[in-house]
Design a protein around this motif. Structure first.
Motif, PDB file in Angstrom:
ATOM      1  N   GLU A 202       0.813  -1.209   0.000  1.00 18.12           N
ATOM      2  CA  GLU A 202       0.000   0.000   0.000  1.00 18.12           C
ATOM      3  C   GLU A 202       0.852   1.266   0.000  1.00 18.12           C
ATOM      4  OE1 GLU A 202      -3.805   2.014   2.333  1.00 18.12           O
ATOM      5  OE2 GLU A 202      -2.834   0.235   3.178  1.00 18.12           O
ATOM      6  N   ALA A 203       1.882   1.299   0.834  1.00 19.63           N
ATOM      7  CA  ALA A 203       2.725   2.497   0.916  1.00 19.63           C
ATOM      8  C   ALA A 203       3.391   2.777  -0.422  1.00 19.63           C
ATOM      9  CB  ALA A 203       3.773   2.330   2.012  1.00 19.63           C
ATOM     10  N   LYS A 206       0.834   4.179  -2.947  1.00 16.40           N
ATOM     11  CA  LYS A 206       0.548   5.592  -2.676  1.00 16.40           C
ATOM     12  C   LYS A 206       1.751   6.460  -3.081  1.00 16.40           C
ATOM     13  CE  LYS A 206      -3.574   5.099  -0.842  1.00 16.40           C
ATOM     14  NZ  LYS A 206      -3.814   5.299   0.588  1.00 16.40           N
ATOM     15  N   GLN A 207       2.947   5.959  -2.831  1.00 17.60           N
ATOM     16  CA  GLN A 207       4.160   6.683  -3.221  1.00 17.60           C
ATOM     17  C   GLN A 207       4.203   6.874  -4.739  1.00 17.60           C
ATOM     18  OE1 GLN A 207       7.858   4.776  -1.968  1.00 17.60           O
ATOM     19  NE2 GLN A 207       8.959   5.679  -3.683  1.00 17.60           N
ATOM     20  N   ALA A 210      -0.938   6.362  -6.607  1.00 13.63           N
ATOM     21  CA  ALA A 210      -2.291   5.793  -6.602  1.00 13.63           C
ATOM     22  C   ALA A 210      -3.199   6.570  -5.656  1.00 13.63           C
ATOM     23  CB  ALA A 210      -2.246   4.326  -6.196  1.00 13.63           C
ATOM     24  N   HIS A 211      -4.419   6.816  -6.092  1.00 18.58           N
ATOM     25  CA  HIS A 211      -5.380   7.546  -5.258  1.00 18.58           C
ATOM     26  C   HIS A 211      -6.027   6.632  -4.225  1.00 18.58           C
ATOM     27  CE1 HIS A 211      -5.294   9.833  -9.180  1.00 18.58           C
ATOM     28  NE2 HIS A 211      -4.971  10.763  -8.310  1.00 18.58           N
ATOM     29  N   LEU A 212      -6.036   5.341  -4.513  1.00 16.17           N
ATOM     30  CA  LEU A 212      -6.660   4.374  -3.602  1.00 16.17           C
ATOM     31  C   LEU A 212      -5.955   3.036  -3.752  1.00 16.17           C
ATOM     32  CD1 LEU A 212      -9.083   3.994  -1.602  1.00 16.17           C
ATOM     33  CD2 LEU A 212     -10.392   3.173  -3.567  1.00 16.17           C
ATOM     34  N   TYR A 213      -5.856   2.309  -2.651  1.00  9.31           N
ATOM     35  CA  TYR A 213      -5.252   0.978  -2.674  1.00  9.31           C
ATOM     36  C   TYR A 213      -6.263  -0.022  -2.135  1.00  9.31           C
ATOM     37  CZ  TYR A 213      -2.190  -2.991  -1.679  1.00  9.31           C
ATOM     38  OH  TYR A 213      -1.624  -4.239  -1.640  1.00  9.31           O
TER      39      TYR A 213
END
Length: 338
Positions: A202-203, A206-207, A210-213
């Protein structure tokens, strides 16, 4: 004759460091001093001689970045010293039905770098001029290499998938293809959802922007995408038909599952919602050299880069094994002159 080092497949399943004569370009070819070559999962086709027509010994590698070292007879549009690359598309015949329509990537007689002829796991290689890609000065060779297969495959499929800026696009899998898919989707202006197994990615997702995981081990990816209104495109970078089938229910109206990861197992599809919502499934086979040049130009403009690990040529067999094991983060790149 001058000598060079290369890593070849001399028998199925094995990669060996060898010394060879530096090849001479024939008419319509150039010789490339290879500065970098990405290691791709498709290299396994050569290593394992997946096609009986692959002639051994053969040097794998189709994510080649370097500079022209010599030109063959009749080559006047490319010059010695010019930075060039070669990707999966290693040449086309120019006379089959596809070529006559300008659709070179589906040429019936297509050549593949590292399969049809020796590729970039070497200090030098030769390639036909129709396979050459011009590399911008802003890109280092190690960055350009992976963009000539993984990069173009993701970029070219996304830009032809039918999504518009602001549409919901999901990237299934955050690996060698997927980590580029997230970057390209975000930079193209899509509302980008990353789908992968486990919270540990997830991290990174997002890095990458991505707007959502969505962790597919904890939540039903199809149901979660449906709650968001349904995806216009799901870019499937995994090599699991089961995982692809599991996201079909998350497509919206006119939604499309675009398959980049190959799996010999069949997909399981519910055709009723596909009919009712005009949904579709499409495969995508990389692109031609002009598509590669578009990929590189977009990457320079937006800052998209592959996350890479580099090794000298002598460690190409270990780099290949690391890639095949799934431990690479995320593209291995061989530096033949390091």
């Amino acid at each position: 004759m001058a000598k060079m080092h290369a890593v070849q497949v001399r028998k199925s399943g094995a990669l060996d460091l060898v010394q060879l004569d530096v090849p001479e370009p024939r008419a319509g070819q150039v010789r490339i001093r290879v500065d970098a070559c990405g290691v791709c999962h498709s290299d396994s086709l050569t290593v394992n001689r997946a096609f009986p027509w692959i002639q051994l010994p053969r040097t794998p590698g189709h994510e080649v970045a370097g500079a022209i070292d010599a030109v063959g007879a009749g080559v006047d549009s490319w010059k010695v010293g010019q930075r060039v690359g070669v990707g999966w598309h290693g040449g086309h015949c120019g006379h089959c039905d596809s070529c006559r329509k300008g659709d070179f990537v589906t040429c019936r007689n297509q050549q593949i770098c590292g399969i049809s002829y020796d590729g970039g796991y070497a200090q030098y290689m030769v390639a036909p001029v129709e396979a050459l890609v011009s590399i911008p000065a802003e890109l280092a060779a190690a960055d350009a290499g992976p963009l000539l297969c993984a990069g173009i495959t993701v970029f070219n499929s996304l830009r032809n998938a039918g999504a518009r800026p602001g549409d919901l696009v999901a990237v299934l899998g955050i690996g060698g293809l997927g980590h580029l898919g997230v970057q390209f989707a975000v930079k193209m202006g899509y509302r980008t959802v990353a789908l992968a197994r486990g919270r540990d990615k997830e991290a990174l997702a997002k890095q990458l922007g991505a707007h959502l995981y969505i962790d597919t081990t904890e939540r039903d990816p199809a149901a979660e995408l449906a709650k968001l209104g349904g995806a216009r495109v799901v870019l499937a970078t995994v090599t699991s038909s089961k995982a692809m089938s599991a996201v079909m229910g998350g497509l919206g109206v006119d939604g499309k599952l675009v398959i980049l990861g190959a799996d010999m197992e069949p997909l399981s599809l519910n055709t009723v919602p596909m009919i009712m919502a005009r949904q579709s499934v499409q495969g995508w086979p990389s692109g031609a050299p002009h598509d590669s040049e578009d990929t590189l130009a977009f990457s320079v403009l937006t800052g998209v880069r592959a996350m890479i690990e580099t090794v000298p040529l002598a460690q190409a067999p270990q780099a290949y094994e690391r890639m095949m094991s799934g431990k690479a983060r995320f593209r291995m790149v061989v530096l033949p002159h390091a």
